[in-house]
Design an enzyme around this catalytic site. Structure first.
Site, PDB file in Angstrom:
ATOM      1  N   PRO A 199       0.837  -1.211   0.000  1.00  0.00           N
ATOM      2  CA  PRO A 199       0.000   0.000   0.000  1.00  0.00           C
ATOM      3  C   PRO A 199       0.868   1.255   0.000  1.00  0.00           C
ATOM      4  O   PRO A 199       1.802   1.361   0.773  1.00  0.00           O
ATOM      5  CB  PRO A 199      -0.796  -0.111   1.306  1.00  0.00           C
ATOM      6  CG  PRO A 199      -0.691  -1.535   1.723  1.00  0.00           C
ATOM      7  CD  PRO A 199       0.609  -2.045   1.172  1.00  0.00           C
ATOM      8  N   GLU A 200       0.576   2.161  -0.893  1.00  0.00           N
ATOM      9  CA  GLU A 200       1.288   3.437  -0.935  1.00  0.00           C
ATOM     10  C   GLU A 200       0.392   4.536  -0.368  1.00  0.00           C
ATOM     11  O   GLU A 200      -0.738   4.270   0.066  1.00  0.00           O
ATOM     12  CB  GLU A 200       1.726   3.734  -2.378  1.00  0.00           C
ATOM     13  CG  GLU A 200       2.825   2.763  -2.845  1.00  0.00           C
ATOM     14  CD  GLU A 200       3.712   3.368  -3.925  1.00  0.00           C
ATOM     15  OE1 GLU A 200       3.795   4.604  -4.007  1.00  0.00           O
ATOM     16  OE2 GLU A 200       4.318   2.594  -4.683  1.00  0.00           O
TER      17      GLU A 200
ATOM     18  N   HIS B  79      -6.407 -14.365   9.454  1.00  0.00           N
ATOM     19  CA  HIS B  79      -5.459 -13.244   9.486  1.00  0.00           C
ATOM     20  C   HIS B  79      -6.079 -11.937   9.972  1.00  0.00           C
ATOM     21  O   HIS B  79      -5.462 -10.888   9.855  1.00  0.00           O
ATOM     22  CB  HIS B  79      -4.815 -13.067   8.115  1.00  0.00           C
ATOM     23  CG  HIS B  79      -4.059 -14.275   7.665  1.00  0.00           C
ATOM     24  ND1 HIS B  79      -2.940 -14.748   8.325  1.00  0.00           N
ATOM     25  CD2 HIS B  79      -4.284 -15.147   6.656  1.00  0.00           C
ATOM     26  CE1 HIS B  79      -2.501 -15.835   7.728  1.00  0.00           C
ATOM     27  NE2 HIS B  79      -3.307 -16.108   6.712  1.00  0.00           N
TER      28      HIS B  79
ATOM     29  N   ARG C 281      22.261  17.205  -2.912  1.00  0.00           N
ATOM     30  CA  ARG C 281      22.130  15.741  -3.033  1.00  0.00           C
ATOM     31  C   ARG C 281      22.697  15.273  -4.360  1.00  0.00           C
ATOM     32  O   ARG C 281      22.262  15.703  -5.414  1.00  0.00           O
ATOM     33  CB  ARG C 281      20.667  15.323  -2.930  1.00  0.00           C
ATOM     34  CG  ARG C 281      20.160  15.474  -1.523  1.00  0.00           C
ATOM     35  CD  ARG C 281      18.900  14.667  -1.313  1.00  0.00           C
ATOM     36  NE  ARG C 281      18.473  14.825   0.062  1.00  0.00           N
ATOM     37  CZ  ARG C 281      18.345  13.817   0.926  1.00  0.00           C
ATOM     38  NH1 ARG C 281      18.578  12.582   0.539  1.00  0.00           N
ATOM     39  NH2 ARG C 281      17.967  14.050   2.152  1.00  0.00           N
TER      40      ARG C 281
END
Ligand SMILES: [Zn+2]
Length: 280
Positions: A2-3, A93, A155
């Site tokens: 899941p994002e 579950h 960066r």
């Protein structure tokens, strides 16, 4: 996995069921998920009023009236399901069960148990190890080109890798980074520090729009993720580049027999999909 959009979809489904309701019963059917659950987990939740259901990155924060926050992360395979009326016997579950005083039953299901739950003092959220180094929320008003380019300054890593760093921007995962870079016309291989000015100004709305569209679709990127209502939460948008190796690029309409179409490379151990003609 899941994002952010999936977690936000879960938050929006849970909030109307939980906010303003009292937890009449809370049961942990095992002592741990990824980590041990706190002592007296069920007792500490029972009787509490839910004040708010918020999200930070991919964490759900269920705020209770005693100043405690129930923190929940779905891990790889976690999902919530909401039952109204007579609920069937818990499945194998369905590890955590929360009942509300108006008869709803919310079950947390997690076959692989990479998810976690914890109870934290709301005043100490900022010190919580998994939360304290998170960067800005991409959908908050404060996330703009100046904030993003400041986070990317100095960066040396590729922009793709930098965007997956949760201290740069919180909650972005592999799929949405690939799609946002495509929309912004930025090569995933470009040095992160060079994404400033006009490029950062294109990237911010690209990130926000891809996330917003995914949330609007109620979507998920994974086949075994289900919405709390029980239906599969498939991502309804078609991806422009993600998972489309060798297919024509929707940005340049190239002939894949000649150009190879969408390319797949590996960056920091993750697949990147992009078009070297559209993304510079
Ligand atoms: Zn292209």
């Amino acid at each position: 996995m899941p994002e952010l959009p999936e977690v936000e979809t879960v938050r929006r489904a849970l909030a109307p069921v939980l906010v303003g309701r009292r937890i009449s019963r809370a049961v942990a059917r095992r002592p741990d998920l990824r980590f041990p659950l706190p002592d007296d987990f069920g007792q500490r939740l029972t009787g509490r009023l839910v004040v708010a259901v918020r999200r930070r990155a991919k964490f759900l924060l269920i705020e209770l009236d005693d100043g405690t926050v129930l923190l929940s992360h779905l891990g790889m395979s976690g999902s919530y399901r909401i039952y109204r009326g007579a609920a069937p016997a818990p499945e194998k579950h369905e590890h955590i069960i929360l009942c509300t005083d108006d008869g709803a039953e919310i079950r947390y299901n997690d076959p692989r148990r990479f998810g976690m739950m914890d109870l934290i003092d709301a005043g100490k959220l900022g010190d919580y190890p998994m939360l304290k180094n998170l960067g800005p929320e991409p959908l908050d008003d404060g996330f703009d080109a100046a904030v993003l380019s400041a986070a990317l300054k100095n960066r040396q890593s590729p922009i793709k890798t930098a965007l997956l760093d949760q201290s740069v921007v919180a909650g972005l995962g592999n799929i949405y980074v690939c799609e946002a870079l495509f929309r912004a016309g930025i090569s995933p291989k470009r040095k992160a520090a060079s994404v400033a000015g006009a490029r950062a100004a294109r990237l911010v709305p690209a990130i926000r729009n891809v996330l917003r569209e995914a949330i609007k679709a109620g979507g998920s990127s994974i086949s075994d993720h289900r919405r709390p209502s029980g239906e599969p939460g498939y991502f309804q948008l078609s991806f422009a580049v993600y998972g489309r190796r060798g297919q024509p690029c929707p940005g340049c309409d190239c002939d894949p027999d000649r150009t190879g179409g969408i390319a797949r490379i590996t960056q920091a151990g993750r697949s990147t999909f992009y078009c070297s003609r559209t993304q510079r």
